[in-house]
Write an enzyme that holds these catalytic residues in place. Structure first.
Site, PDB file in Angstrom:
ATOM      1  N   CYS A 163      -5.556  10.063  10.399  1.00  0.00           N
ATOM      2  CA  CYS A 163      -5.177   9.239  11.429  1.00  0.00           C
ATOM      3  C   CYS A 163      -3.669   9.998  11.804  1.00  0.00           C
ATOM      4  O   CYS A 163      -2.683   9.991  11.246  1.00  0.00           O
ATOM      5  CB  CYS A 163      -4.721   8.011  10.925  1.00  0.00           C
ATOM      6  SG  CYS A 163      -3.819   7.065  12.249  1.00  0.00           S
ATOM      7  N   CYS A 170      -0.622   7.542  12.017  1.00  0.00           N
ATOM      8  CA  CYS A 170      -0.196   7.091  10.850  1.00  0.00           C
ATOM      9  C   CYS A 170       0.517   8.390  10.292  1.00  0.00           C
ATOM     10  O   CYS A 170       1.742   8.215   9.431  1.00  0.00           O
ATOM     11  CB  CYS A 170      -1.193   6.547  10.136  1.00  0.00           C
ATOM     12  SG  CYS A 170      -1.853   4.955  10.624  1.00  0.00           S
TER      13      CYS A 170
END
Length: 172
Positions: A131, A134
């Site tokens: 991700c 993230c």
């Protein structure tokens, strides 16, 4: 870190580089204390490797609080590593303003450990979860918490090696 031998024994010769990197990244990282082991546990959870999770949990290298925090961070990243890329993939300006409305109460307590460790665990899980949002968020926060680029590199290296080890072990 005798428990690393249990992991390495499950990795066949065709993946010798992965086997060697288990020691090179976890046992000889720039991370403090047993942080590398917690990062490895978080990465193992994100890689869905019950075998590696069980070996690390049984090793005694981590306290129950550290185990709980690594698993908590990874569980949350299992959700967030899907949610945030979904929001980005929609490329919808309105969607980007919408609240996630997903429970993340464990952030308030950092899973029972200090913020730096919880964020390291979240970063490791996000590296495995791929991700971008993230990874960038946790990386930047950890730099603000005083971690060096070398230490953050080691979080990524551990996550990469544990993920590869998990794949090899699952394939065997």
């Amino acid at each position: 870190m005798e428990f690393l031998n249990s992991i390495k024994s499950l990795i066949p010769d065709y993946a010798k580089d992965i086997r060697l990197n288990v020691d090179g990244t976890i046992a000889r990282s720039s991370l403090e204390g047993n942080d590398a082991v917690g990062v490895a546990l978080a990465a193992a959870f994100a890689a869905k490797s019950k075998v590696i999770i069980d070996i690390i949990k049984a090793s005694g290298a981590l306290s129950p609080e550290e185990i709980n925090a690594a698993l908590t961070a990874s569980a949350l990243m299992g959700m967030n590593n899907i949610w945030y890329p979904f929001v980005e993939m929609t490329d919808d300006p309105d969607m980007k303003t919408q609240a996630a409305q997903l429970r993340m109460n464990a952030y308030a307590t950092n899973g029972g450990v200090d913020k730096r460790r919880f964020e390291m665990y979240a970063l490791a899980a996000s590296v495995v979860g791929k991700c971008h949002f993230c990874v960038k968020s946790h990386f930047e926060l950890l730099k603000k918490e005083g971690m060096s680029t070398v230490q953050l590199r080691d979080v990524g290296r551990i996550a990469a090696v544990v993920n590869a080890a998990a794949q090899v072990i699952a394939a065997e």
